[in-house]
Design an enzyme around this catalytic site. Structure first.
Site, PDB file in Angstrom:
ATOM      1  NE  ARG A  78       1.890  -8.789  -0.921  1.00 18.58           N
ATOM      2  CZ  ARG A  78       0.546  -8.789  -1.043  1.00 18.58           C
ATOM      3  NH1 ARG A  78      -0.015  -8.613  -2.226  1.00 18.58           N
ATOM      4  NH2 ARG A  78      -0.205  -8.961   0.011  1.00 18.58           N
TER       5      ARG A  78
ATOM      6  CB  CYS B 147      -0.904   0.023   1.230  1.00 14.56           C
ATOM      7  SG  CYS B 147      -1.903  -1.421   1.420  1.00 14.56           S
TER       8      CYS B 147
HETATM    9  N1  SAJ Z   1       5.993   2.516   8.746  1.00 12.47           N
HETATM   10  C1  SAJ Z   1       6.989   3.387   9.172  1.00 12.47           C
HETATM   11  N2  SAJ Z   1       6.663   4.371  10.039  1.00 12.47           N
HETATM   12  C2  SAJ Z   1       5.379   4.545  10.485  1.00 12.47           C
HETATM   13  C3  SAJ Z   1       4.379   3.663  10.017  1.00 12.47           C
HETATM   14  C4  SAJ Z   1       4.706   2.653   9.157  1.00 12.47           C
HETATM   15  O1  SAJ Z   1       8.152   3.261   8.787  1.00 12.47           O
HETATM   16  O2  SAJ Z   1       5.142   5.457  11.287  1.00 12.47           O
HETATM   17  C5  SAJ Z   1       6.349   1.476   7.785  1.00 12.47           C
HETATM   18  C6  SAJ Z   1       6.016   0.079   8.256  1.00 12.47           C
HETATM   19  O3  SAJ Z   1       7.094  -0.496   8.941  1.00 12.47           O
HETATM   20  C7  SAJ Z   1       5.758  -0.641   6.937  1.00 12.47           C
HETATM   21  C8  SAJ Z   1       5.161   0.432   6.058  1.00 12.47           C
HETATM   22  O4  SAJ Z   1       5.550   1.686   6.630  1.00 12.47           O
HETATM   23  O5  SAJ Z   1       6.953  -1.098   6.363  1.00 12.47           O
HETATM   24  C9  SAJ Z   1       3.657   0.379   5.953  1.00 12.47           C
HETATM   25  O6  SAJ Z   1       3.177   0.315   7.258  1.00 12.47           O
HETATM   26  P1  SAJ Z   1       1.581   0.469   7.584  1.00 12.47           P
HETATM   27  O7  SAJ Z   1       1.388   0.416   9.049  1.00 12.47           O
HETATM   28  O8  SAJ Z   1       1.045   1.608   6.848  1.00 12.47           O
HETATM   29  O9  SAJ Z   1       1.046  -0.928   7.090  1.00 12.47           O
HETATM   30  P2  SAJ Z   1       0.256  -1.334   5.814  1.00 12.47           P
HETATM   31  O10 SAJ Z   1       1.033  -1.262   4.557  1.00 12.47           O
HETATM   32  O11 SAJ Z   1      -0.327  -2.650   6.146  1.00 12.47           O
HETATM   33  O12 SAJ Z   1      -0.833  -0.197   5.723  1.00 12.47           O
HETATM   34  C10 SAJ Z   1      -2.170  -0.463   5.912  1.00 12.47           C
HETATM   35  C11 SAJ Z   1      -2.779   0.381   4.880  1.00 12.47           C
HETATM   36  N3  SAJ Z   1      -4.129   0.014   4.670  1.00 12.47           N
HETATM   37  C12 SAJ Z   1      -4.636   0.196   3.437  1.00 12.47           C
HETATM   38  O13 SAJ Z   1      -4.022   0.673   2.520  1.00 12.47           O
HETATM   39  C13 SAJ Z   1      -6.007  -0.256   3.249  1.00 12.47           C
HETATM   40  C14 SAJ Z   1      -2.713   1.847   5.271  1.00 12.47           C
HETATM   41  O14 SAJ Z   1      -3.674   2.604   4.537  1.00 12.47           O
HETATM   42  C15 SAJ Z   1      -3.058   2.078   6.694  1.00 12.47           C
HETATM   43  O15 SAJ Z   1      -2.767   3.438   7.000  1.00 12.47           O
HETATM   44  C16 SAJ Z   1      -2.223   1.220   7.582  1.00 12.47           C
HETATM   45  O16 SAJ Z   1      -2.538  -0.147   7.234  1.00 12.47           O
HETATM   46  C17 SAJ Z   1      -2.539   1.511   9.024  1.00 12.47           C
HETATM   47  O17 SAJ Z   1      -3.143   2.565   9.303  1.00 12.47           O
HETATM   48  O18 SAJ Z   1      -2.129   0.737   9.876  1.00 12.47           O
END
Ligand code: SAJ
Length: 416
Positions: free
Chosen positions: A333, A268
Site C-alpha cells: 500500500r 500511515c
Molecule cells: N521511512 C523513511 N525514512 C525513515 C523512516 C521510514 O524513508 O527514517 C519510510 C519507510 O521506508 C516507509 C515509510 O517511511 O516507506 C513509513 O515507514 P515507518 O517505519 O514509519 O512504518 P509504518 O508506516 O509502518 O509506520 C508505523 C506507524 N505506526 C502508526 O501509525 C500507528 C508510525 O506511526 C510509526 O512511527 C512507525 O510505525 C514506527 O515508528 O516504526
C-alpha cells in the site's frame, strides 16, 4: 451514571463482552490481546467469507506471533469471528473500530469504511455501551461519525499505534492515548486498555486532542524524513556520505535520526498528514511545511529514477529488488517502489522485479543494473546472485555499507 458504573465493574471483572470491528493489522492483534486476557471477544468483519477464512485461522498478517495466537485463541471458547450486523453486536458491551481510513487518488480523506460501521451501530440499541474509534482520523471526525447514533453510550478516540513488522512495539507493549467525549468515557477506556497494556495509558482531555496527537506523531515523522531526503540530495552533489552525516549528528542529544530513501509508503506516514491538511484547510490555516514535505517525499522516486537513467544504456538488464513499502513486510500500500516502477516505464526503461516477501518474480542471475527498492532481510543472501563486477547498483534504501559491483549510487551517498 449507573450504566457507566456497571460497565466499569464488568471491565474490571473481565465480564465485559468486546467487539473488534475490522480484523486487519490493527484489529486482529488487539482482539487476540483481549482474548488472551480472558475477555469474551468477537471479531467483526464485513463478509461471511472473511469471517469463515479468519475462523479457519487464515490471515494475511505475516507476524508469526499473531498467526500462532490466532490459532490458539480460536481453539478457546472466548474468541470467535462473525459478520458485523446489528444482531452480532447487540450483546456486546464494548465496540472498538479498527477499519482503514485511506486517502483517495486526489489525496482526500476517505472515511467510507467508518461511515459504514456507524450505519450498522445506528441500527442497534447502544444504551450502556462503550464505542472506541482506533482508526486514524482528523480532529472532529470521531464526534461527527459516531457522536449522534442514538441512545446513551460512551465514546472514545484511541488512535492505533501499531508498527507492522516491529517485533518489539506490539499492541501490548506500546503506550496508548485515549480521549473521551467526557471524563467517564476516558476513564472507562483507561481501565479497559489497562487490562492488556504493559506501558500505560495517557488520558487526554478530549476526542479531538487524541485525534490530533496521532496527526502530530505521524506528520512529525513525514516532515523529518523529508528533511533528510533534502539533505541527501545536497550530500549527493557535495560528495558527503549522508549516513556518515547522520551518525555524527546522532551524537547531539536533541537530534532524532531519520533516513533518506526511495520514498515514504504505507498506510500511515504518507496518508495521515493529508487528513491534517484537509482539516487545516477547513479552518483556513495553511501548513506549507507539511505540504512541501509530502511533496518532497513523493518526488524521491524521480530522484532515484534519474540515477537509473544516468547509467542506463539501451539493452541493459535491470532488476528492481523489493516492491513493498518497507522491509520485511508484505504490504504494498502506497509503496514508493510501485511509483518508481511507473516512472521507469514512463522513461521507456525496461526492467524486471523481484520481491521475496510478497513473493513476486524470480532472481535471474547477474544483471547490468540492480536497484534496491526494499531492503528485505533476504537481500543479504540474494544480492551476490545478481551483482557482478560490472553491475551498477542503485541503492534506494542505502542498504550497502561497502562498494559492490562497479559502483553504488545510493540516496545521498556514492561508493565507486
Ligand atoms: N521511512 C523513511 N525514512 C525513515 C523512516 C521510514 O524513508 O527514517 C519510510 C519507510 O521506508 C516507509 C515509510 O517511511 O516507506 C513509513 O515507514 P515507518 O517505519 O514509519 O512504518 P509504518 O508506516 O509502518 O509506520 C508505523 C506507524 N505506526 C502508526 O501509525 C500507528 C508510525 O506511526 C510509526 O512511527 C512507525 O510505525 C514506527 O515508528 O516504526
Amino acid at each position: 451514571m449507573m450504566m457507566k458504573k456497571e460497565l466499569l465493574l464488568r471491565i474490571k471483572s473481565k465480564h465485559a463482552r468486546i467487539g473488534i470491528i475490522g480484523l486487519g493489522y490493527v484489529g486482529l492483534p488487539l482482539a487476540l490481546a483481549f482474548a488472551k486476557k480472558g475477555f469474551w471477544v468477537t471479531g467483526l468483519v464485513r463478509t461471511k467469507h472473511r469471517a469463515e477464512e479468519l475462523g479457519k485461522g487464515q490471515t494475511s498478517i505475516i507476524d508469526p506471533r499473531v498467526r500462532s495466537d490466532l490459532q490458539s485463541e480460536l481453539k478457546k471458547k472466548n474468541f470467535h469471528v462473525d459478520v458485523l450486523t446489528s444482531k452480532t453486536i447487540g450483546t456486546l458491551d464494548i465496540l472498538i473500530v479498527c477499519v482503514p481510513t485511506p486517502i483517495d487518488r486526489n489525496h482526500k480523506p476517505d472515511i467510507t469504511a467508518l461511515r459504514q460501521v456507524a450505519m450498522v451501530l445506528k441500527s442497534c440499541n447502544l444504551d450502556g455501551k462503550l464505542i472506541i474509534n482506533e482508526s486514524t482520523v482528523a480532529p472532529g471526525m470521531t464526534r461527527e461519525v459516531f457522536g449522534k447514533l442514538g441512545g446513551t453510550y460512551c465514546l472514545v478516540c484511541s488512535p492505533e499505534r501499531i508498527d507492522p513488522g516491529n517485533q518489539d512495539k506490539t499492541v501490548t507493549t506500546i503506550t496508548k492515548v485515549v480521549g473521551g467525549i467526557d471524563a467517564e468515557s476516558g476513564l472507562l477506556a483507561k481501565e479497559l486498555y489497562g487490562a492488556i497494556l504493559q506501558n500505560g495509558i495517557v488520558v487526554v482531555s478530549s476526542l479531538e486532542t487524541a485525534e490530533l496527537v496521532k496527526m502530530l506523531e505521524n506528520t512529525y515523522r513525514a516532515v523529518n524524513i523529508a528533511l533528510i531526503n533534502e539533505f541527501a540530495k545536497l550530500c549527493q552533489t557535495c560528495g558527503v556520505d549522508v549516513l556518515e552525516l547522520i551518525e555524527a549528528a546522532k551524537t547531539k542529544w536533541s537530534f532524532s535520526p531519520h533516513y533518506p530513501g526511495i520514498g515514504v509508503g504505507g498506510h500511515c506516514i504518507p496518508v495521515d498528514p493529508y487528513y491534517l491538511l484537509e482539516y487545516a484547510r477547513s479552518k483556513k490555516i495553511s501548513m506549507p511545511v507539511v505540504a512541501n514535505s509530502l511533496r518532497e517525499n513523493e518526488e524521491m522516486v524521480e530522484f532515484v529514477a534519474d540515477a537509473v537513467s544516468s547509467v542506463y544504456k539501451k539493452g541493459m538488464s535491470i532488476l528492481v529488488y523489493g516492491l513493498t513499502y518497507k522491509k520485511d513486510v508484505n504490504d504494498i500500500r502506497e509503496s514508493p517502489v510501485l511509483r518508481f516502477c511507473e516512472v521507469l516505464t514512463k522513461h521507456g526503461i525496461p526492467f524486471s522485479v523481484y520481491d521475496p516477501v510478497i513473493p513476486k518474480g524470480e532472481l535471474s542471475g547477474v544483471v547490468d543494473i540492480f536497484v534496491v527498492g526494499t531492503d528485505h532481510k533476504e537481500l543479504t543472501d540474494d544480492y551476490p546472485k545478481c551483482i557482478g563486477k560490472n553491475t551498477m547498483v542503485i541503492d534506494g534504501r542505502n542498504f550497502f555499507r561497502k562498494k559492490v559491483g562497479k559502483k553504488v549510487i545510493g540516496v545521498g551517498r556514492i561508493m565507486s
